[in-house]
Every structure is written in structure tokens, then in C-alpha cells.
Design a protein around this motif. Structure first.
Motif, PDB file in Angstrom:
ATOM      1  N   PRO A   1      31.711  55.385  32.667  1.00 25.12           N
ATOM      2  CA  PRO A   1      30.919  54.265  33.183  1.00 25.12           C
ATOM      3  C   PRO A   1      31.281  52.956  32.501  1.00 25.12           C
ATOM      4  CG  PRO A   1      29.619  55.561  31.665  1.00 25.12           C
ATOM      5  CD  PRO A   1      30.944  56.261  31.795  1.00 25.12           C
ATOM      6  N   LEU A   2      30.933  51.897  33.187  1.00 23.20           N
ATOM      7  CA  LEU A   2      31.156  50.572  32.616  1.00 23.20           C
ATOM      8  C   LEU A   2      30.154  50.355  31.493  1.00 23.20           C
ATOM      9  CD1 LEU A   2      31.368  47.286  34.720  1.00 23.20           C
ATOM     10  CD2 LEU A   2      30.481  47.399  32.421  1.00 23.20           C
ATOM     11  N   ALA A   3      30.650  50.226  30.280  1.00 20.91           N
ATOM     12  CA  ALA A   3      29.768  49.930  29.152  1.00 20.91           C
ATOM     13  C   ALA A   3      30.239  48.623  28.535  1.00 20.91           C
ATOM     14  CB  ALA A   3      29.818  51.057  28.136  1.00 20.91           C
ATOM     15  N   LEU A   4      29.344  47.678  28.434  1.00 17.60           N
ATOM     16  CA  LEU A   4      29.715  46.400  27.823  1.00 17.60           C
ATOM     17  C   LEU A   4      29.879  46.572  26.319  1.00 17.60           C
ATOM     18  CD1 LEU A   4      27.482  43.577  29.353  1.00 17.60           C
ATOM     19  CD2 LEU A   4      29.913  43.986  29.730  1.00 17.60           C
TER      20      LEU A   4
ATOM     21  N   GLY B   1      35.835  52.000  32.717  1.00 18.01           N
ATOM     22  CA  GLY B   1      34.751  51.993  33.694  1.00 18.01           C
ATOM     23  C   GLY B   1      35.071  51.343  35.020  1.00 18.01           C
ATOM     24  N   GLY B   2      36.354  51.056  35.271  1.00 23.47           N
ATOM     25  CA  GLY B   2      36.714  50.364  36.505  1.00 23.47           C
ATOM     26  C   GLY B   2      37.493  51.217  37.486  1.00 23.47           C
ATOM     27  N   ALA B   3      37.945  50.572  38.577  1.00 20.62           N
ATOM     28  CA  ALA B   3      38.617  51.260  39.673  1.00 20.62           C
ATOM     29  C   ALA B   3      40.103  50.927  39.777  1.00 20.62           C
ATOM     30  CB  ALA B   3      37.933  50.890  40.991  1.00 20.62           C
ATOM     31  N   SER B   4      40.602  50.062  38.896  1.00 17.73           N
ATOM     32  CA  SER B   4      41.997  49.632  39.004  1.00 17.73           C
ATOM     33  C   SER B   4      42.947  50.633  38.348  1.00 17.73           C
ATOM     34  CB  SER B   4      42.177  48.256  38.348  1.00 17.73           C
ATOM     35  OG  SER B   4      41.455  47.277  39.060  1.00 17.73           O
ATOM     36  N   ALA B   5      44.232  50.530  38.730  1.00 18.39           N
ATOM     37  CA  ALA B   5      45.237  51.482  38.255  1.00 18.39           C
ATOM     38  C   ALA B   5      46.408  50.742  37.614  1.00 18.39           C
ATOM     39  CB  ALA B   5      45.730  52.328  39.426  1.00 18.39           C
ATOM     40  N   GLY B   6      47.327  51.531  37.031  1.00 15.83           N
ATOM     41  CA  GLY B   6      48.537  50.962  36.440  1.00 15.83           C
ATOM     42  C   GLY B   6      48.207  50.033  35.286  1.00 15.83           C
ATOM     43  N   PRO B   7      48.908  48.889  35.223  1.00 19.94           N
ATOM     44  CA  PRO B   7      48.673  47.974  34.100  1.00 19.94           C
ATOM     45  C   PRO B   7      47.280  47.344  34.122  1.00 19.94           C
ATOM     46  CG  PRO B   7      50.149  46.971  35.713  1.00 19.94           C
ATOM     47  CD  PRO B   7      49.967  48.412  36.125  1.00 19.94           C
ATOM     48  N   TYR B   8      46.568  47.524  35.248  1.00 15.46           N
ATOM     49  CA  TYR B   8      45.234  46.942  35.378  1.00 15.46           C
ATOM     50  C   TYR B   8      44.125  47.952  35.095  1.00 15.46           C
ATOM     51  CZ  TYR B   8      48.351  43.854  37.911  1.00 15.46           C
ATOM     52  OH  TYR B   8      49.411  43.048  38.259  1.00 15.46           O
ATOM     53  N   ALA B   9      44.532  49.166  34.703  1.00 19.75           N
ATOM     54  CA  ALA B   9      43.557  50.239  34.469  1.00 19.75           C
ATOM     55  C   ALA B   9      42.667  49.897  33.280  1.00 19.75           C
ATOM     56  CB  ALA B   9      44.297  51.565  34.235  1.00 19.75           C
ATOM     57  N   THR B  10      41.356  50.092  33.457  1.00 18.39           N
ATOM     58  CA  THR B  10      40.807  50.365  34.788  1.00 18.39           C
ATOM     59  C   THR B  10      39.888  49.224  35.256  1.00 18.39           C
ATOM     60  OG1 THR B  10      38.863  51.558  33.888  1.00 18.39           O
ATOM     61  CG2 THR B  10      40.794  52.875  34.456  1.00 18.39           C
TER      62      THR B  10
ATOM     63  N   ASN C   1      35.340  46.265  40.852  1.00 16.67           N
ATOM     64  CA  ASN C   1      35.080  46.105  39.415  1.00 16.67           C
ATOM     65  C   ASN C   1      34.033  45.031  39.151  1.00 16.67           C
ATOM     66  OD1 ASN C   1      36.947  48.092  38.898  1.00 16.67           O
ATOM     67  ND2 ASN C   1      38.629  46.642  38.492  1.00 16.67           N
ATOM     68  N   ARG C   2      34.094  43.962  39.939  1.00 18.67           N
ATOM     69  CA  ARG C   2      33.116  42.889  39.758  1.00 18.67           C
ATOM     70  C   ARG C   2      31.726  43.316  40.208  1.00 18.67           C
ATOM     71  NH1 ARG C   2      35.827  36.976  40.876  1.00 18.67           N
ATOM     72  NH2 ARG C   2      37.321  37.040  39.171  1.00 18.67           N
ATOM     73  N   TRP C   3      31.669  44.131  41.268  1.00 19.66           N
ATOM     74  CA  TRP C   3      30.378  44.676  41.685  1.00 19.66           C
ATOM     75  C   TRP C   3      29.787  45.536  40.581  1.00 19.66           C
ATOM     76  CZ3 TRP C   3      27.445  42.815  45.252  1.00 19.66           C
ATOM     77  CH2 TRP C   3      27.980  42.263  46.415  1.00 19.66           C
ATOM     78  N   ARG C   4      30.639  46.352  39.949  1.00 18.47           N
ATOM     79  CA  ARG C   4      30.141  47.220  38.877  1.00 18.47           C
ATOM     80  C   ARG C   4      29.624  46.391  37.703  1.00 18.47           C
ATOM     81  NH1 ARG C   4      34.431  52.338  38.516  1.00 18.47           N
ATOM     82  NH2 ARG C   4      34.504  52.707  40.773  1.00 18.47           N
ATOM     83  N   LEU C   5      30.316  45.310  37.409  1.00 16.02           N
ATOM     84  CA  LEU C   5      29.858  44.441  36.319  1.00 16.02           C
ATOM     85  C   LEU C   5      28.510  43.817  36.675  1.00 16.02           C
ATOM     86  CD1 LEU C   5      30.136  42.969  33.648  1.00 16.02           C
ATOM     87  CD2 LEU C   5      31.560  41.252  34.810  1.00 16.02           C
ATOM     88  N   LEU C   6      28.392  43.355  37.919  1.00 15.72           N
ATOM     89  CA  LEU C   6      27.114  42.777  38.354  1.00 15.72           C
ATOM     90  C   LEU C   6      25.997  43.799  38.174  1.00 15.72           C
ATOM     91  CD1 LEU C   6      25.450  40.534  39.676  1.00 15.72           C
ATOM     92  CD2 LEU C   6      26.096  41.460  41.904  1.00 15.72           C
ATOM     93  N   ALA C   7      26.251  45.051  38.586  1.00 18.63           N
ATOM     94  CA  ALA C   7      25.235  46.093  38.453  1.00 18.63           C
ATOM     95  C   ALA C   7      24.884  46.332  36.984  1.00 18.63           C
ATOM     96  CB  ALA C   7      25.737  47.389  39.101  1.00 18.63           C
ATOM     97  N   ALA C   8      25.893  46.279  36.113  1.00 14.50           N
ATOM     98  CA  ALA C   8      25.649  46.533  34.687  1.00 14.50           C
ATOM     99  C   ALA C   8      24.772  45.457  34.057  1.00 14.50           C
ATOM    100  CB  ALA C   8      26.977  46.637  33.939  1.00 14.50           C
ATOM    101  N   THR C   9      24.837  44.231  34.603  1.00 20.74           N
ATOM    102  CA  THR C   9      24.025  43.165  34.031  1.00 20.74           C
ATOM    103  C   THR C   9      22.594  43.189  34.572  1.00 20.74           C
ATOM    104  OG1 THR C   9      24.540  41.559  35.775  1.00 20.74           O
ATOM    105  CG2 THR C   9      26.030  41.630  33.869  1.00 20.74           C
TER     106      THR C   9
END
Ligand SMILES: [Zn+2]
Length: 246
Positions: free
Chosen positions: A2-5, A25-34, A51-59
Motif C-alpha cells: 500500500p501507499l504509505a507516506l 504503493g503505485g501502479a507504474s513499472a520499469g524505471p518508474y516503479a512503482t 498513482n495520483r488518485w491513490r495519493l489523494l485517497a491516502a491524504t
């Protein structure tokens, strides 16, 4: 995972949330993982959006204000929620490297991957600010411009400097040394280079303008593989440092 700040450790008043994302905690792959939240680094846009949606939810906030960062000294007053509720929409992101708000439930996000993210709040928790401080912005006036824009005296502010590149990982030339006016944040390296402690420089400048309480994460994004580092990896993602009033 999970996304943990990576939470800010600083004496912030109740009601202030602050921290920095990691790679986890994100959805990206390769050099952007995750968990890449940077929109300008050639990652798949739908993954950045996720990823930005997940961050919004975490806040737990209603919205996040993003910036189109230019290494300048423009300061944006985020007076209301962004016009679009979509956290992936860059179309209306203002060109600025710092912003502030008094509005509750609006998170301010600056993206970094070596540069220093500086988060500010006043002692009563009534106003928050976020700054992107690379060497250009930090030497170019973004710190003093932000302090001038805030409706709170510097003496009432607290600051947290999030994960950023350390002096051992950050060699620069005479140009940067000159622009910064030298000082204690620089030590001699070989080959005519300097090791630049950018977090120390930002802390020094904040203090020189009257901000008495400046806490530093002490974490280097290049030494610590939990984070993205542009200098270390070249093609890579971006973290977000975020602050909000609950
Ligand atoms: Zn380092």
C-alpha cells in the motif's frame, strides 16, 4: 504494497498532515516503479493518474493542487479546489514552484527526485505551503517569494525539509557555487567541483529570513533506494511531498 507516506517528523500543530511519497504503493513499472506521480517524465499517463488518485485517497483530502514546476520563483495561492477534480489533469496546473493555502481538505503537492521539498505551516495550523527547491529556485528567490506571499510572519512558521539529495551525492560546479554565493553548504570536491548540501542551504536561507523551526528528514534520495533520484538513475519517476489542513 500500500501507499504509505514517509511522514514528516516535525512539531506541526494538530490538524496538519504532511509527508513524502516513496517508490512503494503505485501502479507504474520499469524505471518508474512503482509510485511515480511525475507527469512530465514519459511514464504512462494512466498509471500516473492512478498513482495520483491513490495519493489523494491516502491524504483523505477533497483535492490535490499540482504545479507545473519551472525552477522559478512564482508562488501560487491555491484559494479553492482545482477546477478539475481529476488529479491527473495537468491542463490547468499553474506554472509555479511554490504555493500556499488556508483551505481545509486541499492537499498541496510538489514533485521531486533530488530537489528539496519544503513544507511550511504556521504555529496555529491556519495556513500551509509547499515549495520545490532545486538549486535554481533556491538561489533564485522562491523561498523569499513564498515567505512574502504568506499571511503569516516567518517567525510563526515551522518547516520540514523532505528527502533530498545529500552533499556526498551532489557535486556541482563553480556556476552553482557562485549563484548561491558560496557559504557553509559547500565543501571542496576533486577536479574543481563542489559538494553541495542543498538541504542545508535551504535550511540556512529559511533561518536567515526568520523561520526558526526547520526540521530536516536527514534522508538522501540517492543513497536510499526507497526513493527516486534523477541524479542516480537518469530516467526515473518523481515523489510528491504533500501538506494539508485536515
Ligand atoms: Zn546521498
Amino acid at each position: 504494497m500500500p501507499l504509505a507516506l514517509f511522514e514528516a517528523a516535525w512539531p506541526a500543530p494538530r490538524g496538519i498532515g504532511a509527508g513524502c511519497t516513496t517508490r512503494a504503493g503505485g501502479a507504474s513499472a520499469g524505471p518508474y516503479a512503482t509510485l511515480n506521480v511525475g507527469a512530465g517524465v514519459r511514464d504512462a499517463p494512466e498509471r500516473v493518474a492512478e498513482n495520483r488518485w491513490r495519493l489523494l485517497a491516502a491524504t483523505g483530502c477533497e483535492g490535490i493542487q499540482w504545479l507545473h514546476q519551472t525552477h522559478g520563483a512564482e508562488v501560487f495561492h491555491a484559494a479553492q479546489l482545482p477546477a478539475s477534480p481529476r488529479p491527473d489533469d495537468r491542463g490547468d496546473a499553474p506554472a509555479a514552484d511554490a504555493m500556499w493555502t488556508e483551505r481545509r481538505g486541499l492537499a498541496l503537492a510538489v514533485t521531486v527526485a533530488d530537489c528539496v521539498p519544503a513544507l511550511l505551516c504556521d504555529a496555529r495550523g491556519g495556513v500551509v505551503a509547499a515549495l520545490h527547491c532545486g538549486w535554481r529556485g533556491a538561489t533564485g528567490g522562491v523561498i523569499e517569494a513564498t515567505l512574502a506571499a504568506l499571511p503569516a510572519a516567518p517567525e510563526t512558521l515551522r518547516a520540514w525539509l523532505g528527502p533530498a539529495i545529500c552533499a556526498a551525492c551532489y557535486e556541482v560546479g563553480d556556476d552553482v557555487h557562485g549563484r548561491a554565493g558560496g557559504g557553509a553548504a559547500f565543501t571542496r570536491a576533486g577536479g574543481g567541483k563542489w559538494r553541495f548540501d542543498l538541504p542545508a542551504y535551504v535550511a540556512e536561507r529559511l533561518a536567515s529570513f526568520g523561520v526558526r523551526e526547520v526540521a530536516r528528514s536527514g534522508v538522501c534520495v540517492s543513497c536510499d533506494e526507497r526513493f527516486f533520484s534523477h541524479r542516480r538513475d537518469g530516467i526515473t519517476g518523481r515523489m510528491a511531498a504533500v501538506i494539508w489542513r485536515r
